[in-house]
Motif scaffolding. Structure first.
Motif, PDB file in Angstrom:
ATOM      1  N   PRO B  45     -49.815 -36.009  11.162  1.00 27.66           N
ATOM      2  CA  PRO B  45     -50.667 -35.831  12.006  1.00 27.66           C
ATOM      3  C   PRO B  45     -52.392 -35.504  11.710  1.00 27.66           C
ATOM      4  N   ALA B  46     -52.270 -34.935  10.524  1.00 24.08           N
ATOM      5  CA  ALA B  46     -53.629 -34.704  10.240  1.00 24.08           C
ATOM      6  C   ALA B  46     -54.574 -35.985   9.609  1.00 24.08           C
ATOM      7  N   GLY B  47     -53.766 -36.953   9.113  1.00 20.06           N
ATOM      8  CA  GLY B  47     -54.125 -38.284   8.732  1.00 20.06           C
ATOM      9  C   GLY B  47     -54.756 -38.908   9.846  1.00 20.06           C
ATOM     10  N   LEU B  48     -53.842 -39.056  10.882  1.00 22.00           N
ATOM     11  CA  LEU B  48     -54.077 -39.881  12.082  1.00 22.00           C
ATOM     12  C   LEU B  48     -55.327 -39.173  12.696  1.00 22.00           C
ATOM     13  N   TYR B  49     -55.303 -37.967  12.706  1.00 24.17           N
ATOM     14  CA  TYR B  49     -56.498 -37.233  13.512  1.00 24.17           C
ATOM     15  C   TYR B  49     -57.910 -37.621  12.835  1.00 24.17           C
ATOM     16  N   VAL B  50     -57.819 -37.762  11.531  1.00 20.32           N
ATOM     17  CA  VAL B  50     -59.011 -38.094  10.706  1.00 20.32           C
ATOM     18  C   VAL B  50     -59.294 -39.537  11.033  1.00 20.32           C
ATOM     19  N   LEU B  51     -58.347 -40.512  11.019  1.00 22.87           N
ATOM     20  CA  LEU B  51     -58.547 -41.877  11.686  1.00 22.87           C
ATOM     21  C   LEU B  51     -59.246 -42.103  12.812  1.00 22.87           C
ATOM     22  N   LEU B  52     -58.607 -41.345  13.655  1.00 20.31           N
ATOM     23  CA  LEU B  52     -59.112 -41.325  15.138  1.00 20.31           C
ATOM     24  C   LEU B  52     -60.757 -40.590  15.212  1.00 20.31           C
ATOM     25  N   LEU B 248     -53.529 -36.160   2.015  1.00 23.11           N
ATOM     26  CA  LEU B 248     -54.605 -36.758   2.728  1.00 23.11           C
ATOM     27  C   LEU B 248     -55.911 -37.227   1.913  1.00 23.11           C
ATOM     28  N   LEU B 249     -56.065 -36.278   0.999  1.00 23.95           N
ATOM     29  CA  LEU B 249     -57.257 -36.583   0.099  1.00 23.95           C
ATOM     30  C   LEU B 249     -56.991 -37.904  -0.651  1.00 23.95           C
ATOM     31  N   LEU B 250     -55.600 -38.250  -1.346  1.00 22.00           N
ATOM     32  CA  LEU B 250     -55.429 -39.092  -2.058  1.00 22.00           C
ATOM     33  C   LEU B 250     -55.158 -40.668  -0.978  1.00 22.00           C
ATOM     34  N   THR B 251     -54.614 -40.178   0.007  1.00 23.79           N
ATOM     35  CA  THR B 251     -54.489 -41.301   0.863  1.00 23.79           C
ATOM     36  C   THR B 251     -55.667 -42.080   1.179  1.00 23.79           C
ATOM     37  N   TRP B 274     -63.674 -38.149   5.713  1.00 26.54           N
ATOM     38  CA  TRP B 274     -62.212 -37.366   5.690  1.00 26.54           C
ATOM     39  C   TRP B 274     -62.125 -36.050   6.229  1.00 26.54           C
ATOM     40  N   LEU B 275     -63.213 -35.645   6.693  1.00 29.70           N
ATOM     41  CA  LEU B 275     -63.234 -34.182   7.086  1.00 29.70           C
ATOM     42  C   LEU B 275     -62.600 -33.267   5.967  1.00 29.70           C
ATOM     43  N   GLY B 276     -62.942 -33.431   4.902  1.00 32.24           N
ATOM     44  CA  GLY B 276     -62.344 -32.811   3.656  1.00 32.24           C
ATOM     45  C   GLY B 276     -62.477 -31.003   3.830  1.00 32.24           C
ATOM     46  N   GLY B 277     -63.765 -30.673   4.174  1.00 31.20           N
ATOM     47  CA  GLY B 277     -63.776 -29.082   4.240  1.00 31.20           C
ATOM     48  C   GLY B 277     -63.060 -28.481   5.406  1.00 31.20           C
ATOM     49  N   GLN B 278     -63.190 -29.147   6.753  1.00 31.01           N
ATOM     50  CA  GLN B 278     -62.327 -28.704   7.741  1.00 31.01           C
ATOM     51  C   GLN B 278     -60.847 -28.704   7.289  1.00 31.01           C
ATOM     52  N   MET B 279     -60.437 -29.892   6.768  1.00 36.14           N
ATOM     53  CA  MET B 279     -59.017 -29.862   6.599  1.00 36.14           C
ATOM     54  C   MET B 279     -58.540 -28.833   5.499  1.00 36.14           C
ATOM     55  N   PHE B 280     -59.470 -28.463   4.754  1.00 40.66           N
ATOM     56  CA  PHE B 280     -59.241 -27.783   3.607  1.00 40.66           C
ATOM     57  C   PHE B 280     -58.790 -26.279   3.958  1.00 40.66           C
ATOM     58  N   ILE B 281     -59.538 -26.045   5.143  1.00 43.43           N
ATOM     59  CA  ILE B 281     -59.351 -24.635   5.644  1.00 43.43           C
ATOM     60  C   ILE B 281     -57.987 -24.806   6.619  1.00 43.43           C
ATOM     61  N   ALA B 282     -58.351 -25.793   7.583  1.00 43.17           N
ATOM     62  CA  ALA B 282     -57.361 -25.952   8.670  1.00 43.17           C
ATOM     63  C   ALA B 282     -55.669 -26.131   8.205  1.00 43.17           C
TER      64      ALA B 282
END
Lengths: 216, 309
Positions: B45-52, B248-251, B274-282
């Motif tokens: 879901p995180a990947g799809l969210y980033v895509l969206l 997520l990072l690798l994909t 890829w919203l790296g910072g946000q995802m790194f916490i979330a």
């Protein structure tokens, strides 16, 4: 210290383990609980340790009415009761030290105090050199002594033992019983269930004999 | 005294925390599998969210580029068309206009379509003159845009005013549907993470029944018994979240090359965010919450069943 008043224990299968049992044990007394298998010895000890609850009647320990003790107070009550079992109930993936330290860790003692008291308890049962061993590496008698060290490590006023010498040869049994006497001499109330009459009769302590859930 | 107790309390928590980690470390295969399952379930879901989010970002760029094509009547003379264009330029809600005569349109079409010879056979130019209008920035809200469109449509010379935005609205609807789909997927996968952790903890509890009984016999409270399992859940969740982040990072690293090339081909400034910072916490935080919650549910169910006998 321990008082039973008209205590009944009936199991769901209608078997009545104790029927109207009354007796009293003074503070600092040492007594043996005897009787053949199925006479209700284990049930009686379980009522004191609150592993079971009476169906009827009152049990008092250390001026506390156990029938009134709520469930969440049971752990704190058990910290004041030392329990020794026939099969030791040791944790086999932990060292002797960690096994004995368990009651202190549960009670939230600090690190230094734990080390001091565990070594004192192990010294008392003559196992100071085996701190780092795993229980599996010890003999049956030694394992039982670890169990006793764990039971006395937080200095409970009451020590209960259920057939502590059940699996030991006569010499070791004698040794273990002497150990219990030593704790009794410093004021601990000791109550031991045993059917080793030969050994018990050689020691001059009170005997409470059960027969079919009643005093015999 | 209180301070000392508090100090002991935190020290004990720290000990249990590290002890739980050590337990996991001792069964690397089982731990790795559980953590991977959690990681993948969270990464999806995180990947799809980033895509969206990226699609949304692109479409907002395109929104800036929304334009209105004004198709004039066939017989409108060039002069009138140019005049009209200049007139429109004075409207406050119009930014730029570009007049394209019918001849220009034909030339452009000829160039783009490559139907040279076919066009030569036509008796006359079928294409109308067009005025291409770029609305003023800030006029992109639907209502303002549509009112402008209505005013343009009602002009005498105008045959058809067309807003090149319908596809954008469609995209937006697709986005919205996607967002809801991803929300449901995220909820379902979170639930499955909860169940995976719950089940793993349940097995751990069953494996340690003897230990739990002994702890209860020597005066351990339910909280004491529960604690190591909660920290086990904590670690599962945290590590799972970290794995999700890494996945997520690798994909995205893997697909960012082609995506950026594609964007360059469209002359776009777009780069994959890829919203790296946000995802790194979330992700680890979310995993951790799920882990503790799953463990709590599992322990709560089984703790009371395991009593000394």
């Amino acid at each position: 210290m321990i008082r039973f008043s008209e205590v009944y224990k009936r199991y769901p299968n209608q078997h009545e383990a104790l029927s109207g049992l009354s007796f009293e044990l003074d503070k600092g007394e040492m007594a043996f609980l005897t009787g053949h298998s199925g006479a209700g010895k284990s049930t009686l000890l379980k009522l004191i340790a609150l592993i079971e609850r009476s169906s009827h009647g009152q049990v008092w320990v250390n001026n506390q009415n156990l029938t009134r003790l709520t469930k969440w107070k049971v752990p704190y009550y058990r910290r004041k009761i030392g329990l020794v079992f026939q099969d030791h109930n040791l944790l086999h993936d932990r060292t002797v030290f960690d096994n004995v330290a368990l009651p202190l860790i549960i009670a939230g003692e600090n690190h230094r105090e734990i080390g001091r008291r565990v070594r004192a308890a192990l010294d008392k049962v003559g196992l100071l050199g085996k701190e780092r061993s795993l229980p599996i590496a010890l003999s049956g008698g030694e394992q039982q002594r670890v169990g006793i060290a764990r039971a006395v490590v937080n200095r409970p006023p009451v020590l209960l033992a259920d057939e502590p010498t059940g699996n030991l040869d006569p010499d070791l049994s004698q040794e273990i019983m002497h150990l219990f006497e030593q704790f009794n001499q410093v004021g601990v109330t000791v109550f031991i269930a045993s059917h080793d009459l030969e050994l018990i009769n050689r020691m001059s302590h009170r005997q409470i004999k059960l027969n079919q859930g009643r005093l015999a | 005294m209180l301070k000392l107790n508090l100090h002991n309390y935190f020290l004990r928590h720290l000990q249990v925390m590290l002890y739980s980690l050590g337990q996991l470390w001792r069964t690397p295969a089982a731990t790795t599998m559980t953590v991977l399952v959690i990681g993948i379930a969270l990464a999806l879901p995180a990947g799809l969210y980033v895509l969206l989010k990226n699609v949304e970002q692109v479409s907002s760029q395109w929104e800036e580029a929304s334009q209105i094509s004004l198709f004039l009547h066939h017989d409108t003379p060039d002069q009138r068309g140019k005049q009209l264009a200049e007139q429109l330029l004075t409207w406050p809600d119009i930014n730029t206009v570009h007049y394209q005569s019918a001849k220009d349109s034909l030339a452009e079409f000829r160039q783009l379509s490559g139907l040279d010879s076919l066009l030569d056979t036509l008796p006359d130019n079928p294409l109308p003159p067009v005025i291409i209008i770029q609305p003023e920035a800030g006029q992109h809200e639907n209502e303002a845009l549509h009112s402008l469109l209505d005013r343009l449509q009602s002009m005498q010379e105008v045959e058809l005013a067309k807003l090149d935005m319908e596809w954008l609205q469609r995209l937006r609807s697709i986005n919205e549907a996607g967002e809801r789909g991803i929300s449901i997927l995220a909820i379902l996968l979170s639930l499955s993470v909860l169940l995976v952790i719950g089940n793993t903890i349940r097995l751990a509890i069953l494996n340690r029944q003897t230990e739990i009984r002994v702890i209860k016999l020597v005066g351990g409270t339910n909280a004491f018994v529960r604690r190591p399992f909660l920290y086990t859940g904590f670690w599962y969740g945290l590590l799972g979240g970290a794995i999700a982040w890494l996945t997520l990072l690798l994909t995205l690293l893997f697909i960012s090359g082609p995506v950026n090339r594609l964007a360059a081909l469209y002359d776009s400034q777009f780069t994959l965010n890829w919203l790296g910072g946000q995802m790194f916490i979330a992700l680890p935080l979310f995993g951790l919450v799920l882990g503790v919650l799953g463990a709590w549910l599992a322990v709560g169910r089984h703790l009371n069943e395991i009593e000394p006998t």
